[in-house]
Scaffold this active site. Structure first.
Site, PDB file in Angstrom:
ATOM      1  N   LYS A 141       4.092   7.178 -31.607  1.00 30.39           N
ATOM      2  CA  LYS A 141       4.830   6.990 -32.845  1.00 30.39           C
ATOM      3  C   LYS A 141       3.991   7.712 -33.915  1.00 30.39           C
ATOM      4  O   LYS A 141       2.446   7.805 -33.774  1.00 30.39           O
ATOM      5  CB  LYS A 141       4.621   5.556 -33.168  1.00 30.39           C
ATOM      6  CG  LYS A 141       3.789   4.561 -32.348  1.00 30.39           C
ATOM      7  CD  LYS A 141       2.479   4.672 -32.643  1.00 30.39           C
ATOM      8  CE  LYS A 141       2.157   4.483 -34.408  1.00 30.39           C
ATOM      9  NZ  LYS A 141       0.628   4.391 -34.476  1.00 30.39           N
ATOM     10  N   TYR A 229       5.000   0.235 -38.060  1.00 32.37           N
ATOM     11  CA  TYR A 229       5.265  -1.082 -36.763  1.00 32.37           C
ATOM     12  C   TYR A 229       5.792  -1.827 -37.795  1.00 32.37           C
ATOM     13  O   TYR A 229       6.813  -2.631 -36.890  1.00 32.37           O
ATOM     14  CB  TYR A 229       4.054  -1.346 -36.607  1.00 32.37           C
ATOM     15  CG  TYR A 229       3.294  -0.710 -35.239  1.00 32.37           C
ATOM     16  CD1 TYR A 229       3.330  -0.941 -34.308  1.00 32.37           C
ATOM     17  CD2 TYR A 229       2.624   0.198 -35.426  1.00 32.37           C
ATOM     18  CE1 TYR A 229       2.388   0.101 -33.249  1.00 32.37           C
ATOM     19  CE2 TYR A 229       1.790   0.919 -34.379  1.00 32.37           C
ATOM     20  CZ  TYR A 229       1.966   0.301 -33.403  1.00 32.37           C
ATOM     21  OH  TYR A 229       1.880   1.492 -32.202  1.00 32.37           O
TER      22      TYR A 229
HETATM   23  P1  NDP Z   1      -7.437  10.135 -30.648  1.00 29.53           P
HETATM   24  O1  NDP Z   1      -7.859  10.794 -32.081  1.00 29.53           O
HETATM   25  O2  NDP Z   1      -8.750   8.887 -29.772  1.00 29.53           O
HETATM   26  O3  NDP Z   1      -7.267  11.217 -29.494  1.00 29.53           O
HETATM   27  C1  NDP Z   1      -6.451  12.273 -29.785  1.00 29.53           C
HETATM   28  C2  NDP Z   1      -7.041  13.144 -28.760  1.00 29.53           C
HETATM   29  O4  NDP Z   1      -5.391  14.459 -29.314  1.00 29.53           O
HETATM   30  C3  NDP Z   1      -8.275  13.586 -29.126  1.00 29.53           C
HETATM   31  O5  NDP Z   1      -9.143  12.542 -28.627  1.00 29.53           O
HETATM   32  C4  NDP Z   1      -7.804  15.020 -27.810  1.00 29.53           C
HETATM   33  O6  NDP Z   1      -7.914  15.354 -27.324  1.00 29.53           O
HETATM   34  C5  NDP Z   1      -6.843  15.697 -28.532  1.00 29.53           C
HETATM   35  N1  NDP Z   1      -6.501  16.434 -29.603  1.00 29.53           N
HETATM   36  C6  NDP Z   1      -6.470  18.324 -29.761  1.00 29.53           C
HETATM   37  N2  NDP Z   1      -6.499  17.983 -30.827  1.00 29.53           N
HETATM   38  C7  NDP Z   1      -7.456  17.865 -31.827  1.00 29.53           C
HETATM   39  C8  NDP Z   1      -7.602  17.444 -32.854  1.00 29.53           C
HETATM   40  N3  NDP Z   1      -7.042  18.572 -33.922  1.00 29.53           N
HETATM   41  N4  NDP Z   1      -7.779  16.708 -33.278  1.00 29.53           N
HETATM   42  C9  NDP Z   1      -8.328  15.802 -32.808  1.00 29.53           C
HETATM   43  N5  NDP Z   1      -7.811  14.976 -31.837  1.00 29.53           N
HETATM   44  C10 NDP Z   1      -7.395  16.770 -31.155  1.00 29.53           C
HETATM   45  O7  NDP Z   1      -5.958   9.464 -31.487  1.00 29.53           O
HETATM   46  P2  NDP Z   1      -5.275   8.021 -30.548  1.00 29.53           P
HETATM   47  O8  NDP Z   1      -5.873   8.112 -28.896  1.00 29.53           O
HETATM   48  O9  NDP Z   1      -5.596   6.644 -31.284  1.00 29.53           O
HETATM   49  O10 NDP Z   1      -3.595   8.120 -30.903  1.00 29.53           O
HETATM   50  C11 NDP Z   1      -2.831   9.540 -30.152  1.00 29.53           C
HETATM   51  C12 NDP Z   1      -1.902   9.130 -30.866  1.00 29.53           C
HETATM   52  O11 NDP Z   1      -1.233   8.329 -30.269  1.00 29.53           O
HETATM   53  C13 NDP Z   1      -1.535   9.218 -32.343  1.00 29.53           C
HETATM   54  O12 NDP Z   1      -0.099   9.792 -32.624  1.00 29.53           O
HETATM   55  C14 NDP Z   1      -1.257   7.797 -32.407  1.00 29.53           C
HETATM   56  O13 NDP Z   1      -0.371   7.506 -33.734  1.00 29.53           O
HETATM   57  C15 NDP Z   1      -0.789   7.319 -31.709  1.00 29.53           C
HETATM   58  N6  NDP Z   1      -1.408   5.433 -31.234  1.00 29.53           N
HETATM   59  C16 NDP Z   1      -0.039   4.857 -30.498  1.00 29.53           C
HETATM   60  C17 NDP Z   1      -0.318   3.500 -30.492  1.00 29.53           C
HETATM   61  C18 NDP Z   1       0.257   2.474 -29.655  1.00 29.53           C
HETATM   62  O14 NDP Z   1       0.024   1.869 -30.062  1.00 29.53           O
HETATM   63  N7  NDP Z   1       1.153   2.784 -29.254  1.00 29.53           N
HETATM   64  C19 NDP Z   1      -2.297   2.947 -30.981  1.00 29.53           C
HETATM   65  C20 NDP Z   1      -2.879   4.282 -30.566  1.00 29.53           C
HETATM   66  C21 NDP Z   1      -2.366   5.468 -31.246  1.00 29.53           C
HETATM   67  P3  NDP Z   1      -8.848  16.212 -25.815  1.00 29.53           P
HETATM   68  O15 NDP Z   1      -9.764  15.877 -26.231  1.00 29.53           O
HETATM   69  O16 NDP Z   1      -7.993  15.327 -24.243  1.00 29.53           O
HETATM   70  O17 NDP Z   1      -7.824  17.294 -26.573  1.00 29.53           O
END
Ligand code: NDP
Length: 394
Positions: A141, A229
């Site tokens: 989401k 949420y």
């Molecule tokens: P993060 O920023 O911690 O992780 C996102 C990952 O996406 C990065 O670590 C990277 O992984 C990859 N990525 C690829 N391109 C980019 C870019 N241009 N900029 C940043 N990251 C990039 O985010 P979250 O893990 O917190 O969130 C990811 C998704 O999950 C979102 O849509 C958020 O809304 C959702 N979410 C849902 C939650 C829930 O409880 N259901 C809780 C937290 C988040 P890599 O280095 O491996 O390529």
């Protein structure tokens, strides 16, 4: 497809032409990609796309606790991190992909579900590419950053005849399910008001928050991140859909976090039953993640109600009785649910249409804000197909 065509497809992937593999996918490759979809009791293979905070903190650990889902692939832009996590979680090197080699999952039958855990503006592209590669998709989401992208994702799932599920973890969380069941059973009488507040302090020094205040990458800042949420909760708590929305924002533009997105957004939903929901979200507040539903005869309060753990539920007023809740790993439960959907053992609770409904409501909220709280009609006929309270066991 001839070997020459097969070679040229490989060459195009090597050149990093996004989607070329998909466009030229042979029936044989699609069949190979789909292998396993009817494999009875075999665990469903999941690839995680984007190895950030949620993936590392909750999903990869969660996949060690699932019963029917198994980690079989990783997709990341950071080869060293991906290699380290592949070793830690026993993923074979051949099933570790970059964003450039992503389309090659079409030839990896061990991957049946692709779980999109990328910044919001990347959800649509990576969902559609996975669907075209014959994979089912579980997408975080908010579903996307625009209504148009959400609709394109749903259309791609239909065209590929694959499942698309949106990762609304609270549909599989015991506190939320107990609250829904209390309301459905008439325990609070006719529901009158809903209150939700999903807020926190965004921290710029955390790279995971930096993209959340970019309009392009997040869509709508706190509203897309946390507010969704509350939007979703009001709908599943009442099990009905808003017919009108009014909203306001309050944003300190001198705060460097809020150059592009709103901070505090507050909205009202009016429901056909007469219930009214007040929702709020902010990136500059210690509000937390709580909700209350008050009815003619009683109320349910969950404050906090939507955390990963430690939620607290009370029934009744004024001195509510705390309800005993046995906590579970809601992420593992959600991934197991997706696995059961793929195997035909469970109904889809949150299909793409459920994510689209929230995206359309986010859009209506933003329209109302732009018109200084004007009433926006939202009675476009959506009705949730499956009530989580009726089917999800925890
Ligand atoms: P993060 O920023 O911690 O992780 C996102 C990952 O996406 C990065 O670590 C990277 O992984 C990859 N990525 C690829 N391109 C980019 C870019 N241009 N900029 C940043 N990251 C990039 O985010 P979250 O893990 O917190 O969130 C990811 C998704 O999950 C979102 O849509 C958020 O809304 C959702 N979410 C849902 C939650 C829930 O409880 N259901 C809780 C937290 C988040 P890599 O280095 O491996 O390529």
């Amino acid at each position: 497809m001839s070997e020459i065509n097969d070679m040229s497809r490989r060459d195009l992937i090597e050149l990093g032409v996004a989607g070329a593999a998909v466009a030229m996918a042979s029936p044989a490759a699609m069949a190979q990609s789909r292998a396993g979809s009817s494999d009875g009791d075999k665990p469903v293979g999941f690839a995680i796309v984007g190895l950030g905070k949620l993936s590392q903190g909750q999903l990869l650990p969660g996949l060690t606790r699932t019963k029917n889902a198994k980690l079989t692939g990783l997709v990341s832009g950071d080869p060293a991190k991906a290699a380290r996590l592949a070793v830690q979680y026993n993923v074979p090197a051949k099933s570790v992909y970059s964003y450039e080699t992503y389309d090659r999952i079409i030839r990896d039958p061990a991957i049946e579900v692709v779980y999109i855990v990328l910044p919001n503006n990347m959800h649509a592209e990576y969902t559609i590419r996975a669907l075209k590669a014959g994979k089912h998709v579980l997408c975080e989401k908010p579903m996307a950053t625009t209504v148009a992208d959400s609709e394109a994702m749903i259309a791609a799932a239909k065209a590929a005849d694959r499942k698309l599920m949106i990762a609304y973890r609270c549909h599989y969380e015991p506190t939320n399910l107990a609250a829904m069941r209390r309301i459905r059973s008439g325990g609070i009488g006719k529901p009158r008001t809903v209150w939700t507040d999903m807020s926190r302090q965004a921290n710029f020094s955390d790279p995971s928050d930096a993209w959340r205040v970019s309009k392009e990458m997040s869509g709508t800042g706190a509203l897309a991140d946390m507010g969704v949420y509350g939007i979703n909760a009001a709908r599943y708590l009442l099990n009905e859909e808003p017919i009108e929305v009014r909203a306001w924002a309050s944003t300190d533009r001198s705060d460097p976090r809020f150059k592009e997105v709103e901070d505090l957004v507050s909205w009202q939903f009016r429901f056909p039953s007469g219930a009214i929901a007040n929702g709020s979200t902010a990136f500059n507040s210690n509000g937390g993640m709580g909700f209350q539903v008050a009815g003619e005869k009683g109320r349910v309060v969950a404050d906090p109600g939507c955390l990963y753990g430690g939620n607290r539920l009370t029934f009744g007023a004024p001195n509510g009785k705390t309800v005993e809740i046995t906590e579970i790993d809601q992420f593992a439960r959600e991934m197991d649910w997706m696995a059961d959907v793929v195997r035909g053992r469970a109904p889809m609770v949150a299909p793409g249409e459920e994510g689209l409904q929230d995206m359309r409501l986010i859009d209506a909220i933003m329209q109302s804000i732009a018109r200084d709280g004007a009433t926006i009609k939202t009675d476009w006929g959506y009705k949730r197909a499956v009530d989580p309270a009726a089917v999800v066991d925890v």
